[in-house]
Design a protein around this motif. Structure first.
Motif, PDB file in Angstrom:
ATOM      1  N   ARG A 165       1.031   4.094  -2.687  1.00  0.00           N
ATOM      2  CA  ARG A 165       0.757   5.671  -2.570  1.00  0.00           C
ATOM      3  C   ARG A 165       2.136   6.436  -3.095  1.00  0.00           C
ATOM      4  O   ARG A 165       1.897   7.441  -3.633  1.00  0.00           O
ATOM      5  CB  ARG A 165       0.803   5.659  -1.159  1.00  0.00           C
TER       6      ARG A 165
ATOM      7  N   ASN B 141       0.765  -1.288  -0.078  1.00  0.00           N
ATOM      8  CA  ASN B 141       0.050  -0.111   0.137  1.00  0.00           C
ATOM      9  C   ASN B 141       0.935   1.207  -0.217  1.00  0.00           C
ATOM     10  O   ASN B 141       0.567   2.150  -0.706  1.00  0.00           O
ATOM     11  CB  ASN B 141      -1.054   0.115   1.321  1.00  0.00           C
ATOM     12  N   GLU B 142       1.908   1.291   0.651  1.00  0.00           N
ATOM     13  CA  GLU B 142       2.743   2.179   0.742  1.00  0.00           C
ATOM     14  C   GLU B 142       3.577   2.441  -0.442  1.00  0.00           C
ATOM     15  O   GLU B 142       3.838   3.651  -0.985  1.00  0.00           O
ATOM     16  CB  GLU B 142       3.945   2.049   2.004  1.00  0.00           C
TER      17      GLU B 142
END
Length: 90
Positions: free
Chosen positions: A30, A26-27
């Motif tokens: 992003r 997820n990081e």
């Protein structure tokens, strides 16, 4: 009527390794999205007409544009962390 609260009895067991992996992915997603956003904004701001080589003015503009976004993002992150620490300390 069913209880849809967030008690531990209703939470599925999640593998901690899988959870860590998903958080890391997820990081990465992003960060990738942010890089694409910087690229689009800085390209529109700095590149007047595309060619096979960047002139020094365009190259400098792109570098400064990205640096401003990175500096601003870091500042906002630091301020948010400080604000969070203050609110938890009260």
């Amino acid at each position: 009527m069913a209880n849809f609260g967030s008690s531990d009895a209703t939470k599925p067991n999640v593998d901690p390794e899988l959870q860590d992996f998903l958080m890391a992915e997820n990081e990465r997603a992003r960060l990738s999205a942010q890089i694409h956003e910087f690229t689009d904004i800085c390209w529109d701001k700095c590149v007047e007409k595309p060619s096979n080589k960047l002139d020094s003015r365009t190259e400098s503009c792109l570098a400064n544009c990205v640096n401003r976004f990175v500096d601003t993002s870091l500042l906002i992150t630091q301020r948010f962390a400080q604000s969070l620490q203050k609110s938890q300390g009260m």
